[in-house]
Write a protein that holds these residues in place. Sequence first.
Motif, PDB file in Angstrom:
ATOM      1  N   ALA A  33      26.313 -12.900  32.239  1.00  0.00           N
ATOM      2  CA  ALA A  33      26.889 -11.704  31.994  1.00  0.00           C
ATOM      3  C   ALA A  33      27.734 -11.370  33.510  1.00  0.00           C
ATOM      4  CB  ALA A  33      26.093 -10.577  31.927  1.00  0.00           C
ATOM      5  N   GLY A  34      27.529 -12.168  34.287  1.00  0.00           N
ATOM      6  CA  GLY A  34      28.259 -12.170  35.554  1.00  0.00           C
ATOM      7  C   GLY A  34      27.895 -11.693  36.749  1.00  0.00           C
ATOM      8  N   LEU A  35      26.256 -11.656  36.757  1.00  0.00           N
ATOM      9  CA  LEU A  35      25.950 -11.473  38.156  1.00  0.00           C
ATOM     10  C   LEU A  35      25.704 -12.618  39.080  1.00  0.00           C
ATOM     11  CD1 LEU A  35      23.628  -9.614  39.469  1.00  0.00           C
ATOM     12  CD2 LEU A  35      21.648 -10.634  38.579  1.00  0.00           C
ATOM     13  N   ILE A  36      26.174 -12.465  40.228  1.00  0.00           N
ATOM     14  CA  ILE A  36      26.210 -13.298  41.449  1.00  0.00           C
ATOM     15  C   ILE A  36      24.696 -13.277  41.864  1.00  0.00           C
ATOM     16  CG2 ILE A  36      27.325 -14.531  43.312  1.00  0.00           C
ATOM     17  CD1 ILE A  36      29.762 -12.967  42.450  1.00  0.00           C
ATOM     18  N   VAL A  37      23.838 -14.205  41.717  1.00  0.00           N
ATOM     19  CA  VAL A  37      22.496 -13.920  42.391  1.00  0.00           C
ATOM     20  C   VAL A  37      22.449 -14.321  43.836  1.00  0.00           C
ATOM     21  CG1 VAL A  37      20.014 -14.576  42.114  1.00  0.00           C
ATOM     22  CG2 VAL A  37      21.443 -14.505  40.041  1.00  0.00           C
ATOM     23  N   GLU A  38      21.775 -13.545  44.449  1.00  0.00           N
ATOM     24  CA  GLU A  38      21.575 -13.722  45.968  1.00  0.00           C
ATOM     25  C   GLU A  38      19.991 -14.135  46.327  1.00  0.00           C
ATOM     26  OE1 GLU A  38      23.797 -13.745  48.125  1.00  0.00           O
ATOM     27  OE2 GLU A  38      25.450 -13.104  47.017  1.00  0.00           O
ATOM     28  N   SER A  39      19.194 -13.435  45.623  1.00  0.00           N
ATOM     29  CA  SER A  39      17.654 -14.152  46.096  1.00  0.00           C
ATOM     30  C   SER A  39      17.015 -13.910  44.514  1.00  0.00           C
ATOM     31  CB  SER A  39      17.168 -12.794  46.908  1.00  0.00           C
ATOM     32  OG  SER A  39      16.921 -11.855  46.502  1.00  0.00           O
ATOM     33  N   LEU A  40      15.974 -14.509  44.555  1.00  0.00           N
ATOM     34  CA  LEU A  40      14.948 -14.475  43.128  1.00  0.00           C
ATOM     35  C   LEU A  40      13.761 -14.765  43.715  1.00  0.00           C
ATOM     36  CD1 LEU A  40      14.590 -14.697  40.187  1.00  0.00           C
ATOM     37  CD2 LEU A  40      15.281 -16.977  40.275  1.00  0.00           C
ATOM     38  N   ARG A  41      12.825 -13.800  43.429  1.00  0.00           N
ATOM     39  CA  ARG A  41      11.453 -13.939  44.382  1.00  0.00           C
ATOM     40  C   ARG A  41      10.498 -13.700  42.786  1.00  0.00           C
ATOM     41  NH1 ARG A  41      10.505 -11.098  49.650  1.00  0.00           N
ATOM     42  NH2 ARG A  41      11.540 -12.539  49.924  1.00  0.00           N
ATOM     43  N   TYR A  42       9.570 -14.537  42.762  1.00  0.00           N
ATOM     44  CA  TYR A  42       8.502 -14.424  41.621  1.00  0.00           C
ATOM     45  C   TYR A  42       7.366 -14.076  42.390  1.00  0.00           C
ATOM     46  CZ  TYR A  42      11.564 -16.762  38.352  1.00  0.00           C
ATOM     47  OH  TYR A  42      12.612 -17.031  37.469  1.00  0.00           O
ATOM     48  N   ARG A  43       6.708 -13.303  41.716  1.00  0.00           N
ATOM     49  CA  ARG A  43       5.152 -12.524  42.177  1.00  0.00           C
ATOM     50  C   ARG A  43       4.196 -12.191  41.001  1.00  0.00           C
ATOM     51  NH1 ARG A  43       3.953  -8.036  46.928  1.00  0.00           N
ATOM     52  NH2 ARG A  43       1.745  -8.257  47.083  1.00  0.00           N
ATOM     53  N   GLU A  44       3.406 -12.761  40.977  1.00  0.00           N
ATOM     54  CA  GLU A  44       1.961 -12.508  40.131  1.00  0.00           C
ATOM     55  C   GLU A  44       2.571 -12.095  38.530  1.00  0.00           C
ATOM     56  OE1 GLU A  44      -0.323  -9.668  41.735  1.00  0.00           O
ATOM     57  OE2 GLU A  44      -0.998 -10.976  43.313  1.00  0.00           O
ATOM     58  N   GLY A  45       3.562 -13.145  38.164  1.00  0.00           N
ATOM     59  CA  GLY A  45       3.973 -13.036  36.703  1.00  0.00           C
ATOM     60  C   GLY A  45       5.319 -12.132  36.542  1.00  0.00           C
ATOM     61  N   SER A  46       5.769 -11.411  37.656  1.00  0.00           N
ATOM     62  CA  SER A  46       6.981 -10.615  37.611  1.00  0.00           C
ATOM     63  C   SER A  46       7.995 -11.486  38.690  1.00  0.00           C
ATOM     64  CB  SER A  46       6.685  -9.129  38.057  1.00  0.00           C
ATOM     65  OG  SER A  46       5.906  -8.881  37.002  1.00  0.00           O
ATOM     66  N   ALA A  47       9.361 -10.785  38.268  1.00  0.00           N
ATOM     67  CA  ALA A  47      10.454 -11.384  39.124  1.00  0.00           C
ATOM     68  C   ALA A  47      11.354 -10.303  39.723  1.00  0.00           C
ATOM     69  CB  ALA A  47      11.207 -12.361  38.232  1.00  0.00           C
ATOM     70  N   THR A  48      11.818 -10.512  40.786  1.00  0.00           N
ATOM     71  CA  THR A  48      12.817  -9.588  41.306  1.00  0.00           C
ATOM     72  C   THR A  48      13.812 -10.245  41.858  1.00  0.00           C
ATOM     73  OG1 THR A  48      10.779  -8.135  42.614  1.00  0.00           O
ATOM     74  CG2 THR A  48      13.278  -7.866  43.376  1.00  0.00           C
ATOM     75  N   VAL A  49      15.079  -9.973  40.937  1.00  0.00           N
ATOM     76  CA  VAL A  49      16.185 -10.282  41.171  1.00  0.00           C
ATOM     77  C   VAL A  49      17.275  -9.665  41.995  1.00  0.00           C
ATOM     78  CG1 VAL A  49      18.148 -11.722  39.855  1.00  0.00           C
ATOM     79  CG2 VAL A  49      15.953 -11.386  38.848  1.00  0.00           C
ATOM     80  N   ARG A  71      29.190  -3.265  34.058  1.00  0.00           N
ATOM     81  CA  ARG A  71      28.711  -2.797  32.561  1.00  0.00           C
ATOM     82  C   ARG A  71      28.143  -3.801  31.885  1.00  0.00           C
ATOM     83  NH1 ARG A  71      26.401   0.791  31.073  1.00  0.00           N
ATOM     84  NH2 ARG A  71      27.699   2.028  32.377  1.00  0.00           N
ATOM     85  N   GLY A  72      28.525  -5.034  31.933  1.00  0.00           N
ATOM     86  CA  GLY A  72      28.238  -6.190  30.951  1.00  0.00           C
ATOM     87  C   GLY A  72      26.922  -6.640  31.525  1.00  0.00           C
ATOM     88  N   VAL A  73      26.425  -6.728  32.610  1.00  0.00           N
ATOM     89  CA  VAL A  73      25.133  -7.004  33.450  1.00  0.00           C
ATOM     90  C   VAL A  73      24.232  -6.017  32.960  1.00  0.00           C
ATOM     91  CG1 VAL A  73      23.879  -7.176  35.382  1.00  0.00           C
ATOM     92  CG2 VAL A  73      25.922  -8.274  35.217  1.00  0.00           C
ATOM     93  N   LEU A  74      24.574  -4.624  33.073  1.00  0.00           N
ATOM     94  CA  LEU A  74      23.675  -3.604  32.850  1.00  0.00           C
ATOM     95  C   LEU A  74      23.505  -3.626  31.379  1.00  0.00           C
ATOM     96  CD1 LEU A  74      25.018  -0.657  34.909  1.00  0.00           C
ATOM     97  CD2 LEU A  74      23.178  -2.147  35.358  1.00  0.00           C
ATOM     98  N   ASP A  75      24.477  -3.787  30.328  1.00  0.00           N
ATOM     99  CA  ASP A  75      24.090  -3.797  28.952  1.00  0.00           C
ATOM    100  C   ASP A  75      23.326  -4.936  28.769  1.00  0.00           C
ATOM    101  OD1 ASP A  75      25.617  -1.675  28.702  1.00  0.00           O
ATOM    102  OD2 ASP A  75      27.339  -2.752  27.888  1.00  0.00           O
ATOM    103  N   THR A  76      23.455  -6.348  29.331  1.00  0.00           N
ATOM    104  CA  THR A  76      22.557  -7.364  28.831  1.00  0.00           C
ATOM    105  C   THR A  76      21.131  -6.985  29.538  1.00  0.00           C
ATOM    106  OG1 THR A  76      24.190  -8.955  29.295  1.00  0.00           O
ATOM    107  CG2 THR A  76      21.785  -9.775  29.716  1.00  0.00           C
ATOM    108  N   ALA A  77      20.913  -6.477  30.550  1.00  0.00           N
ATOM    109  CA  ALA A  77      19.498  -5.847  31.047  1.00  0.00           C
ATOM    110  C   ALA A  77      18.897  -4.683  30.372  1.00  0.00           C
ATOM    111  CB  ALA A  77      19.653  -5.415  32.508  1.00  0.00           C
ATOM    112  N   GLY A  78      19.942  -3.939  29.642  1.00  0.00           N
ATOM    113  CA  GLY A  78      19.305  -2.967  28.805  1.00  0.00           C
ATOM    114  C   GLY A  78      18.827  -3.461  27.650  1.00  0.00           C
ATOM    115  N   GLU A  79      19.451  -4.620  26.947  1.00  0.00           N
ATOM    116  CA  GLU A  79      19.059  -5.148  25.663  1.00  0.00           C
ATOM    117  C   GLU A  79      17.835  -6.165  25.812  1.00  0.00           C
ATOM    118  OE1 GLU A  79      22.695  -6.804  24.725  1.00  0.00           O
ATOM    119  OE2 GLU A  79      23.897  -5.083  24.249  1.00  0.00           O
ATOM    120  N   THR A  80      17.255  -6.501  27.086  1.00  0.00           N
ATOM    121  CA  THR A  80      16.393  -7.498  27.343  1.00  0.00           C
ATOM    122  C   THR A  80      15.024  -6.508  27.537  1.00  0.00           C
ATOM    123  OG1 THR A  80      17.956  -8.684  28.118  1.00  0.00           O
ATOM    124  CG2 THR A  80      15.584  -9.468  28.456  1.00  0.00           C
ATOM    125  N   VAL A  81      13.824  -6.717  26.808  1.00  0.00           N
ATOM    126  CA  VAL A  81      12.730  -6.089  26.821  1.00  0.00           C
ATOM    127  C   VAL A  81      12.112  -6.608  28.325  1.00  0.00           C
ATOM    128  CG1 VAL A  81      10.422  -5.763  26.119  1.00  0.00           C
ATOM    129  CG2 VAL A  81      12.237  -6.058  24.628  1.00  0.00           C
TER     130      VAL A  81
END
Length: 225
Positions: free
Chosen positions: A108-124, A135-145
Motif C-alpha cells: 500500500a506504500g509503507l516504507i518500513v524503517e523498523s519491525l519488531r516482534y515480541r511474544e506474538g505481536s509486531a510493532t511496525v 490514506r491507502g496505508v490506513l485503509d489497508t490497516a483498517g481492513e485488516t483484523v
Amino acid sequence: MNGVYTFAATTTVVIDECLVVEFRVHDDDCPLADATRAAGIEIDAQPPQLRADGYALLSFTAPESERFATALDADDRIRYLHLARVDGRQNGRCLSKQPCVVHDLVSAGLIVESLRYREGSATVTGAVVGHDVLRGVLDTAGETVGVALERAYPLQTDDEGAIATRWNVTPRQEEALRAAVERGYFTVPRGATAAEVADDLDISKSAFIERLHRGQHALFSQLFA
C-alpha cells in the motif's frame, strides 16, 4: 518537513507530506510472531521480501534462544532456516510461505524503517509520503483484523527527528529530554529544577515530569533489553 527526490538530472520532485506511522499488529499468524510467542522473547527483523516463487525472505536478529530456534525449525511454513550466533545473539534468515500483514502495508506504500516482534505481536514503524499513500496505508490497516495505528507524526529530516525514530520516543518526550539535558537537570548538583525546565517548555511541572519519565522508560527499555 519537505523531502526532495531527484529522479533525473532535469527532474526534481518535492514531497510536501511525509509522516512517520507506527502500527501494532496482533494475531498476524506470521511464523516469526508465533516463534516469539513460543519463546517469550523479542526480535528485530528486516521487512520481508516477497519473491517471485511466492516465498518471503525473512531476516532477523534475536537473543540466543533454543526455544525460538526450535519453534522456527518445527514450523511447516518455514524453509531453509539458517542461524549464526554472533556476540550472544542469533542472526537468522529463512524462507516463509506464509504472507504477513507487513506485506500488505508495504504494497500500500509503507516504507518500513523498523519491525519488531515480541511474544506474538509486531510493532511496525515506517514512513508514508503523500496524502494518497497515507490514506491507502490506513485503509489497508483498517481492513485488516488485528492492526491498530499507535501514533503518527511529521517526518523530520534533522537529527532530532532521527533520534525520535531510532529510540521510539514521542516528539514531546524528546523535547523534554533535550531541555532537561541542556538546562543541566541531570547534572550533580542540578543546574535547573523541574519547575524551571517546565517553564522553559511552557508546560506544567507535572506534565514535564511525566514526559521525562516516559521518555526515560522508552530509552532505558531499549538500552537494557
